[in-house]
Design a protein around this motif. Structure first.
Motif, short mmCIF file in Angstrom:
data_model
loop_
_atom_site.label_atom_id
_atom_site.label_comp_id
_atom_site.label_asym_id
_atom_site.label_seq_id
_atom_site.Cartn_x
_atom_site.Cartn_y
_atom_site.Cartn_z
N ASP A 1 0.84 -1.20 0.00
CA ASP A 1 0.00 0.00 0.00
C ASP A 1 0.87 1.25 0.00
O ASP A 1 1.88 1.31 0.68
CB ASP A 1 -0.90 0.04 1.24
N TYR A 2 0.43 2.23 -0.77
CA TYR A 2 1.05 3.55 -0.74
C TYR A 2 0.02 4.52 -0.19
O TYR A 2 -0.99 4.79 -0.82
CB TYR A 2 1.50 3.98 -2.14
N GLU A 3 0.27 5.02 1.02
CA GLU A 3 -0.70 5.85 1.72
C GLU A 3 -1.01 7.15 0.99
O GLU A 3 -2.15 7.59 0.95
CB GLU A 3 -0.20 6.16 3.13
N ARG B 1 -2.94 4.18 -4.20
CA ARG B 1 -2.74 3.04 -5.10
C ARG B 1 -2.00 1.93 -4.39
O ARG B 1 -1.32 2.14 -3.40
CB ARG B 1 -1.94 3.48 -6.33
N ARG B 2 -2.15 0.74 -4.93
CA ARG B 2 -1.46 -0.41 -4.36
C ARG B 2 -0.66 -1.09 -5.47
O ARG B 2 -1.04 -1.08 -6.63
CB ARG B 2 -2.45 -1.40 -3.76
#
Length: 57
Positions: A6-8, A12-13
Motif C-alpha cells: 500500500d502507498y498511503e 494506489r497499491r
C-alpha cells in the motif's frame, strides 16, 4: 505468494509477484488462449477470465 504493498499518499497499491505467481498466471493464460489466436481474439477471450493470485498475509 503475491504481496500487496500500500502507498498511503497515492491511494494506489502495487502487487509484488513471486516467480511462482508469474508462472501460474502464464499457465492460466495458456489454458485459455490458443497459440494461433490474434491480439483481438486473445483480448476478447481473456476479458471474462478471472485469475486469482493468493495474497501474502
Amino acid at each position: 505468494m503475491a504481496k500487496i504493498i500500500d502507498y498511503e499518499n497515492s491511494g494506489r497499491r502495487i502487487i509484488r509477484l513471486s516467480t511462482a505467481d508469474v508462472l501460474s498466471v502464464v499457465r492460466e493464460y495458456q489454458n485459455y488462449v490458443h497459440i494461433r489466436s490474434g491480439y483481438e481474439q486473445t483480448k476478447d477471450t481473456l476479458q471474462n477470465v478471472v485469475i486469482y493470485i493468493p495474497e501474502d498475509i
